[in-house]
Design a protein around this motif. Structure first.
Motif, PDB file in Angstrom:
ATOM      1  N   SER A 166       0.840  -1.196   0.000  1.00 35.42           N
ATOM      2  CA  SER A 166       0.000   0.000   0.000  1.00 35.42           C
ATOM      3  C   SER A 166       0.873   1.244   0.000  1.00 35.42           C
ATOM      4  CB  SER A 166      -0.883   0.028   1.246  1.00 35.42           C
ATOM      5  OG  SER A 166      -1.695  -1.123   1.292  1.00 35.42           O
ATOM      6  N   LYS A 167       0.323   2.304  -0.563  1.00 39.34           N
ATOM      7  CA  LYS A 167       1.055   3.558  -0.562  1.00 39.34           C
ATOM      8  C   LYS A 167       0.787   4.312   0.737  1.00 39.34           C
ATOM      9  CE  LYS A 167       1.123   6.161  -4.365  1.00 39.34           C
ATOM     10  NZ  LYS A 167       0.688   7.201  -5.338  1.00 39.34           N
ATOM     11  N   ILE A 168       1.859   4.639   1.437  1.00 40.86           N
ATOM     12  CA  ILE A 168       1.709   5.265   2.752  1.00 40.86           C
ATOM     13  C   ILE A 168       2.466   6.581   2.783  1.00 40.86           C
ATOM     14  CG2 ILE A 168       2.252   5.018   5.197  1.00 40.86           C
ATOM     15  CD1 ILE A 168       1.982   1.943   4.694  1.00 40.86           C
ATOM     16  N   LEU A 169       1.799   7.610   3.239  1.00 37.78           N
ATOM     17  CA  LEU A 169       2.441   8.918   3.333  1.00 37.78           C
ATOM     18  C   LEU A 169       2.885   9.182   4.766  1.00 37.78           C
ATOM     19  CD1 LEU A 169       3.076  11.568   1.755  1.00 37.78           C
ATOM     20  CD2 LEU A 169       0.947  12.461   2.716  1.00 37.78           C
ATOM     21  N   ILE A 170       4.147   9.538   4.927  1.00 36.24           N
ATOM     22  CA  ILE A 170       4.672   9.796   6.258  1.00 36.24           C
ATOM     23  C   ILE A 170       4.966  11.283   6.415  1.00 36.24           C
ATOM     24  CG2 ILE A 170       6.553   9.302   7.858  1.00 36.24           C
ATOM     25  CD1 ILE A 170       6.823   6.622   6.189  1.00 36.24           C
ATOM     26  N   VAL A 171       4.293  11.890   7.367  1.00 35.36           N
ATOM     27  CA  VAL A 171       4.505  13.312   7.618  1.00 35.36           C
ATOM     28  C   VAL A 171       5.321  13.428   8.907  1.00 35.36           C
ATOM     29  CG1 VAL A 171       3.420  15.547   7.944  1.00 35.36           C
ATOM     30  CG2 VAL A 171       2.283  13.794   6.560  1.00 35.36           C
ATOM     31  N   GLU A 172       6.578  13.748   8.761  1.00 40.59           N
ATOM     32  CA  GLU A 172       7.503  13.677   9.901  1.00 40.59           C
ATOM     33  C   GLU A 172       8.653  14.649   9.677  1.00 40.59           C
ATOM     34  OE1 GLU A 172       9.199  13.470  12.821  1.00 40.59           O
ATOM     35  OE2 GLU A 172       8.285  11.480  13.017  1.00 40.59           O
ATOM     36  N   ASP A 173       8.907  15.494  10.667  1.00 39.48           N
ATOM     37  CA  ASP A 173       9.966  16.482  10.515  1.00 39.48           C
ATOM     38  C   ASP A 173      11.357  15.917  10.764  1.00 39.48           C
ATOM     39  OD1 ASP A 173       8.727  18.702   9.552  1.00 39.48           O
ATOM     40  OD2 ASP A 173       8.099  19.414  11.517  1.00 39.48           O
ATOM     41  N   GLU A 174      11.462  15.033  11.731  1.00 40.21           N
ATOM     42  CA  GLU A 174      12.783  14.494  12.042  1.00 40.21           C
ATOM     43  C   GLU A 174      13.198  13.502  10.958  1.00 40.21           C
ATOM     44  OE1 GLU A 174      13.403  13.491  16.246  1.00 40.21           O
ATOM     45  OE2 GLU A 174      11.319  14.075  16.551  1.00 40.21           O
TER      46      GLU A 174
ATOM     47  N   ALA B 291       6.558   3.801   0.769  1.00 40.11           N
ATOM     48  CA  ALA B 291       6.524   4.897   1.736  1.00 40.11           C
ATOM     49  C   ALA B 291       7.003   6.191   1.105  1.00 40.11           C
ATOM     50  CB  ALA B 291       7.382   4.561   2.944  1.00 40.11           C
ATOM     51  N   ILE B 292       6.256   7.265   1.357  1.00 38.97           N
ATOM     52  CA  ILE B 292       6.635   8.577   0.865  1.00 38.97           C
ATOM     53  C   ILE B 292       6.738   9.505   2.072  1.00 38.97           C
ATOM     54  CG2 ILE B 292       5.934  10.510  -0.572  1.00 38.97           C
ATOM     55  CD1 ILE B 292       4.065   8.302  -1.939  1.00 38.97           C
ATOM     56  N   CYS B 293       7.849  10.222   2.173  1.00 37.37           N
ATOM     57  CA  CYS B 293       8.043  11.075   3.342  1.00 37.37           C
ATOM     58  C   CYS B 293       7.984  12.545   2.957  1.00 37.37           C
ATOM     59  CB  CYS B 293       9.399  10.801   3.997  1.00 37.37           C
ATOM     60  SG  CYS B 293       9.597   9.093   4.510  1.00 37.37           S
ATOM     61  N   ILE B 294       7.305  13.319   3.774  1.00 38.97           N
ATOM     62  CA  ILE B 294       7.373  14.765   3.624  1.00 38.97           C
ATOM     63  C   ILE B 294       7.420  15.389   5.006  1.00 38.97           C
ATOM     64  CG2 ILE B 294       6.125  14.818   1.455  1.00 38.97           C
ATOM     65  CD1 ILE B 294       3.699  15.773   3.036  1.00 38.97           C
ATOM     66  N   GLY B 295       7.827  16.643   5.062  1.00 39.52           N
ATOM     67  CA  GLY B 295       7.869  17.356   6.327  1.00 39.52           C
ATOM     68  C   GLY B 295       6.486  17.855   6.692  1.00 39.52           C
ATOM     69  N   ASN B 296       6.409  18.337   7.916  1.00 35.54           N
ATOM     70  CA  ASN B 296       5.151  18.786   8.469  1.00 35.54           C
ATOM     71  C   ASN B 296       4.960  20.260   8.138  1.00 35.54           C
ATOM     72  OD1 ASN B 296       2.948  19.233  10.093  1.00 35.54           O
ATOM     73  ND2 ASN B 296       3.778  18.001  11.777  1.00 35.54           N
ATOM     74  N   GLY B 297       4.133  20.551   7.186  1.00 36.25           N
ATOM     75  CA  GLY B 297       3.976  21.970   6.848  1.00 36.25           C
ATOM     76  C   GLY B 297       2.808  22.195   5.914  1.00 36.25           C
ATOM     77  N   LEU B 298       2.875  23.283   5.227  1.00 33.25           N
ATOM     78  CA  LEU B 298       1.756  23.686   4.386  1.00 33.25           C
ATOM     79  C   LEU B 298       1.571  22.792   3.175  1.00 33.25           C
ATOM     80  CD1 LEU B 298       2.026  27.563   4.486  1.00 33.25           C
ATOM     81  CD2 LEU B 298       0.313  26.072   5.530  1.00 33.25           C
ATOM     82  N   GLN B 299       2.644  22.123   2.792  1.00 32.03           N
ATOM     83  CA  GLN B 299       2.540  21.355   1.561  1.00 32.03           C
ATOM     84  C   GLN B 299       1.877  19.993   1.761  1.00 32.03           C
ATOM     85  OE1 GLN B 299       4.918  21.696   3.505  1.00 32.03           O
ATOM     86  NE2 GLN B 299       6.461  20.092   3.411  1.00 32.03           N
ATOM     87  N   VAL B 300       1.428  19.732   2.970  1.00 33.47           N
ATOM     88  CA  VAL B 300       0.869  18.408   3.246  1.00 33.47           C
ATOM     89  C   VAL B 300      -0.389  18.134   2.435  1.00 33.47           C
ATOM     90  CG1 VAL B 300      -0.163  16.949   4.977  1.00 33.47           C
ATOM     91  CG2 VAL B 300       1.904  18.205   5.526  1.00 33.47           C
ATOM     92  N   MET B 301      -1.327  19.056   2.503  1.00 28.16           N
ATOM     93  CA  MET B 301      -2.581  18.811   1.792  1.00 28.16           C
ATOM     94  C   MET B 301      -2.371  18.573   0.299  1.00 28.16           C
ATOM     95  SD  MET B 301      -5.354  18.447   3.506  1.00 28.16           S
ATOM     96  CE  MET B 301      -6.670  18.838   2.370  1.00 28.16           C
TER      97      MET B 301
END
Lengths: 232, 232
Positions: free
Chosen positions: B2-10, B28-38
DNA sequence: TGTCACGGTGACGAATCCGTCACATTTCAT
DNA sequence: ATGAAATGTGACGGATTCGTCACCGTGACA
């Protein structure tokens, strides 16, 4: 609201089903199990057929086969009724071609639910377990209501009442319909009970309680988008 | 898979999780916690989101609320990560809408297990409001249970418990999962409460209570078809 | 066979829920 | 403006529900 043809020899059963279905908002047409079935189907063009399959004579099976063989009727969904204990291999094999089947005795309510299920399936209207209406989100599966994303506890009746209102939002639900949908038709609750629950709902919704609008003399309505107040 | 999005700053934590998940066969796809999440969520359409909620800034909570408020994302399951000792009222209120949450530090293995559990649960969701299991028919919309066609009244909790068991029939549900699914995570109900409700359910089902089977040392199970007793 | 942990069961008290009623308020027709 | 009808509201009591506990039965394992 769908037109449903009931093929049933026992008049009292047919009447019972018919009564129940029409009370649920369907149009029920009853005929006996015989040669006139095919013409009736072609004439009426029902959206669904409930077929009592009198196993002794096997007439029902003949009819069913003919329904499936004819291009004009092959796609009409059929729910088969059969007496208890006759769930034999014959039925089991046949069932693959039917959309559902039910063994007697059954409750009219259950038949109604099966009919709803089949119709929904056929109409490809997927029943979503969450319904979103503006700031509100109803999670039927977990019986939870979210307002602006934060959860709100409702009692069983409150939830059901709100669900009923929200399923057809911006439509007027009269008192009799609401009482029937939420409490069931044979319930003898006072009409004022509805008012009390409306009040309790509004209370829990806080300011958002405005979305439940009174239609005086008729009933209530859930307005997803509130009409803007007129400027002074 | 499954495709999973991880929103994590560290970054190191994100990488750890990502590595572990991909090793288990997920994307797994990682992004930081911010405005670009949506935008990222809308673009990627992940099947599940792991959201680190950096409590000091409350950014995570904003994002979570927005996810739940938007129709296009409201149904995506979310697992929330939070630092230990931050399971405050804020989380408690929010948690009702999340599918699971985990406090740091946690083992990647545990996160993986939670993810699997949530995905399993979510994927099993039938979008049909009636589910049929042998002699039983559950009518979620009206919170009714039919046994051999006749209706049976259940309380809210009983209904939810039975629904949970029946959705995955013939599977073993362990106590922890049942408690979480029926009562929610933060509930502090005693494990014995489950036993009491199981008992009440069996009582109401009468002889058919046999379908609820105890798996000693683990939990319970709903068997749609009972194993025939061995002949003597 | 004995022991012990796990699950079954009955009971109880607190909390909630729910239907009804009486009274207040609003709306509408006249 | 006035009265009748519809609706809002607060309160009350009965019923149900629910979590917990203590005690009992039973199965697993040594």
């Amino acid at each position: 609201m769908s037109k449903i043809l009931i093929v049933e020899d026992e008049a009292d059963i047919a009447e019972l089903i018919s009564l129940h279905l029409s009370r649920e908002g369907h149009e029920a047409i009853c005929i006996g199990n015989g040669l006139q079935v095919m013409p009736a189907v072609l004439a009426q063009q029902p959206e669904l057929i409930v077929l009592d399959i009198m196993l002794p004579g096997l007439d029902g099976m003949q009819i069913f086969k003919r329904l499936r063989a004819d291009t004009r009727t092959a796609t009409i969904p059929v729910i088969i009724l059969t007496a208890k204990g006759q769930v034999t291999d014959k039925i089991a094999g046949l069932e693959l071609g039917a959309d559902d089947y039910l063994t007697k005795p059954f409750s009219p309510r259950e038949l109604y639910l099966r009919i709803s299920a089949v119709l929904r399936r056929v109409k490809k209207v997927t029943h979503v377990s969450e319904i979103q209406r503006g700031r509100f989100m109803l999670d039927r599966k977990n019986m939870k209501l979210f307002l602006d994303g934060s959860p709100l506890d409702l009692t069983t009746i409150e939830f059901k009442l709100l669900t009923t209102l929200m399923e057809n939002d911006n439509a007027v639900h009269n008192r009799a319909d609401l009482l029937r949908d939420v409490w069931g038709y044979n319930s003898d609750v006072a009409t004022r009970t509805l008012d009390t629950h409306i009040k309790r709902l509004r209370e829990k919704l806080g300011a958002a309680g405005d979305h439940i609008v009174t239609i005086r003399g008729t009933g209530f309505q859930f307005q997803t988008e509130l009409a803007a107040p007129l400027p002074a």
